[in-house]
Design a protein around this motif. Structure first.
Motif, PDB file in Angstrom:
ATOM      1  N   ILE A   5       0.816  -1.208   0.000  1.00  0.00           N
ATOM      2  CA  ILE A   5       0.000   0.000   0.000  1.00  0.00           C
ATOM      3  C   ILE A   5       0.854   1.265   0.000  1.00  0.00           C
ATOM      4  O   ILE A   5       0.514   2.254  -0.634  1.00  0.00           O
ATOM      5  CB  ILE A   5      -0.964  -0.016   1.206  1.00  0.00           C
ATOM      6  CG1 ILE A   5      -2.011  -1.105   0.982  1.00  0.00           C
ATOM      7  CG2 ILE A   5      -1.650   1.318   1.385  1.00  0.00           C
ATOM      8  CD1 ILE A   5      -2.948  -1.295   2.133  1.00  0.00           C
ATOM      9  N   PHE A  62      -8.271   5.018   3.710  1.00  0.00           N
ATOM     10  CA  PHE A  62      -8.986   3.841   3.219  1.00  0.00           C
ATOM     11  C   PHE A  62     -10.417   3.912   3.738  1.00  0.00           C
ATOM     12  O   PHE A  62     -10.642   4.138   4.932  1.00  0.00           O
ATOM     13  CB  PHE A  62      -8.326   2.539   3.694  1.00  0.00           C
ATOM     14  CG  PHE A  62      -9.129   1.327   3.299  1.00  0.00           C
ATOM     15  CD1 PHE A  62      -9.090   0.857   1.996  1.00  0.00           C
ATOM     16  CD2 PHE A  62      -9.948   0.679   4.210  1.00  0.00           C
ATOM     17  CE1 PHE A  62      -9.854  -0.232   1.610  1.00  0.00           C
ATOM     18  CE2 PHE A  62     -10.716  -0.409   3.834  1.00  0.00           C
ATOM     19  CZ  PHE A  62     -10.670  -0.870   2.524  1.00  0.00           C
ATOM     20  N   ARG A 101      -4.168  -6.689   3.541  1.00  0.00           N
ATOM     21  CA  ARG A 101      -2.990  -5.850   3.839  1.00  0.00           C
ATOM     22  C   ARG A 101      -3.159  -5.028   5.120  1.00  0.00           C
ATOM     23  O   ARG A 101      -2.749  -3.866   5.205  1.00  0.00           O
ATOM     24  CB  ARG A 101      -2.696  -4.918   2.661  1.00  0.00           C
ATOM     25  CG  ARG A 101      -2.383  -5.694   1.397  1.00  0.00           C
ATOM     26  CD  ARG A 101      -1.832  -4.803   0.312  1.00  0.00           C
ATOM     27  NE  ARG A 101      -1.369  -5.632  -0.786  1.00  0.00           N
ATOM     28  CZ  ARG A 101      -2.147  -6.021  -1.792  1.00  0.00           C
ATOM     29  NH1 ARG A 101      -3.402  -5.645  -1.846  1.00  0.00           N
ATOM     30  NH2 ARG A 101      -1.649  -6.786  -2.740  1.00  0.00           N
TER      31      ARG A 101
END
Lengths: 388, 133
Positions: free
Chosen positions: B14, B28, B38
């Motif tokens: 990421i 996010f 992740r």
């Protein structure tokens, strides 16, 4: 703002709680979702069998692998396909079905899927109503209840027998689990089954013959209430951590009326906070009272049951709420996992185990707290000494 | 894109989304369950103060409230972390609801002078693409 996680990673989801319960059984978990589920990472140890699915001792869940077009066509056929694939390849005694967020949003009728599968296969199947938006312990609790519905049947009562509901390896270490079993045996109880950790399926199926249930964790409450209404099995709630708490639970198990004495400051002037799983935190609160802390509040990012909350207790939904609580003027003591320390505080901090969040900074295993071990631990910590 | 090459080669992480813009913040938006993808990488970026996670409830999605929450979260982070550059990454709910990210980008730019890039990584749609500001 609410639901915004800036420093503290959020807790694991209800679906991961479902996954964790299924892992310890001989059943199959089907998650209506677009991608596969790896075992929950704890120490970086992964096990993955190739292809589209995994079914190992670390995870017993498969995904329906839905795609964008299934939003229009419905996901029912994909769930049935996932079941059929697993049925051909593996041996499982029952199946539980649940929805991940994307599938929950289109609201597939999982009960219809269950009925269709049950008309074809002679295998117990139950739906677990989750959506991936709620917390890990909520997911565990709903899954245990569903597991109880398909495994437990009414049996002839065995007096003096007991089930332990909600015991898990997040708050309990192996030593405490062994001590719990010895303690029950020493006090004349025959342990029938444990719900929440790995347990033999036959023992789980025998749970209906118990004369009593002991709920040691909030995850066992739904199952206890179901067993009381379906089979008339009464339950006692409490985590036997701390000598006084353990004696009180024993009295209740033996039918001695509970002597409820609550000391709550009139002005909500709390001096200590315990942050964690509700029943464990309640036990710690009771032990702290013996150590001179009379005004203690319990906070949790996980499910809390109103019946067992006291004045000042709070289910936290955001980092901001935690910050506000930690900044309380009179707080002298905080007990919780170290990552919860998101603001500078002069209060003394005692660490608890932490395995139920997405990315914990620390890896702290649960300490032994059964019976008077919790009192000794607190005594040592409060005096600033190392635990013996 | 460099991180698309990394993803194809299996090295994607990421933080690659932030490599080209050192002052940028990542937000996010998704459910708690989405963070299973992740999660440890997200945790690392949170510790570095470069990322935040917004987890709207089912009711927030169904009422459309999540759109305002995204804007409010970015404005709050912009003030606290003193940056006007953001990348937004989202889960399948936003994709399923055909979220109008152009509207969100315009609002942030016009009302708060905040630049937003949107990175789509939807497991349901099997899509991965960028909508650069």
């Amino acid at each position: 703002m609410k639901r915004l996680w800036k420093r503290l990673s959020p807790c694991l989801s209800d679906i991961q709680g479902f996954q964790e319960i299924i892992k310890n059984t001989c059943g199959l978990g089907i998650i209506d979702d677009s991608s596969n589920y790896k075992p929950i990472k704890r120490d970086g140890a992964h096990h993955q069998r190739g292809g589209h699915r995994m079914l190992s001792k670390e995870t017993r869940t498969v995904a329906s692998n839905i795609k964008e077009t299934d939003v229009i066509n419905g996901t029912k056929d994909k769930i049935i396909e996932a079941f059929n694939r697993s049925f051909d390849e593996d041996d499982f005694g029952f199946a539980l079905i649940t929805s991940a967020p994307c599938a929950a949003m289109i609201n597939t009728d999982l009960n219809e899927v269950k009925e269709e599968l049950q008309s074809e296969y002679d295998i117990p199947i139950e739906v677990v109503p989750l959506d991936g938006e709620k917390d890990y312990l909520y997911g565990m609790s709903c899954t245990l209840e569903a597991l109880g519905k398909i495994l437990i049947s009414k049996k002839e009562r065995v007096e003096g027998s007991i089930n332990v509901l909600g015991v898990n390896d997040v708050d309990w270490n192996e030593e405490d689990m062994t001590r719990l079993e010895s303690w029950l045996s020493e006090n004349g109880f025959k342990l029938i089954s444990k719900w929440g950790v790995k347990e033999d399926e036959e023992r789980l199926k025998n749970a209906g013959c118990a004369s009593l249930n002991l709920v040691v964790n909030v995850t066992g409450l739904r199952l206890a209430r179901y067993m009381e209404s379906a089979f008339g099995i009464p339950y006692v709630v409490g985590c036997p951590f701390g000598k006084k708490n353990t004696l009180e639970i024993l009295d209740e198990l033996k039918g001695v009326a509970k002597n409820e004495v609550e000391t709550v400051p009139e002005d909500d002037n709390f001096e200590a906070i315990v942050i964690g799983e509700q029943m464990e935190a309640n036990a710690i609160r009771n032990a702290l009272r013996d150590a001179g802390y009379n005004s203690v509040k319990v906070l949790s990012f996980f499910e809390m049951d109103k019946e067992f909350m006291k004045s000042g207790d709070k289910k936290l939904v955001s980092e901001d709420e935690l910050k506000e609580e930690l900044e309380g003027e009179n707080i002298k003591l905080i007990i919780g996992e170290p990552d919860y320390k998101i603001v500078a505080t002069n209060a003394k901090w005692i660490n608890l185990a932490n395995k139920m969040r997405v990315a914990p900074t620390w890896s702290i295993e649960p300490i032994s707290k059964f019976g008077e071990q919790l009192d000794r631990f607190l005594e040592n910590e409060l005096e600033g000494r190392e635990q013996i | 894109m460099k991180y698309m090459d990394e993803k194809r080669s299996g090295k994607f992480s990421i933080d690659a989304l932030l490599k080209d813009s050192p002052n940028s913040q990542l937000l996010f938006v998704g459910s708690l369950n989405c963070t299973r993808h992740r999660g440890f990488q997200m945790g690392e970026l949170m510790k570095e103060g470069r990322m935040a996670i917004l987890t709207p409830s089912s009711a927030d999605y169904s009422s459309g409230r999540y759109i305002n929450q995204i804007v409010d979260a970015i404005v709050e982070l912009s003030k606290e972390r003193n940056t006007r550059d953001f990348t937004l990454m989202y889960g399948c709910q936003c994709a399923l609801l055909s979220t109008d990210f152009e509207m969100i980008k315009d609002e942030l730019k016009n009302d708060y002078d905040i630049n937003l890039d949107v990175h789509e990584n939807c497991h349901l749609c099997m899509s991965e693409k960028d909508h650069r500001g």
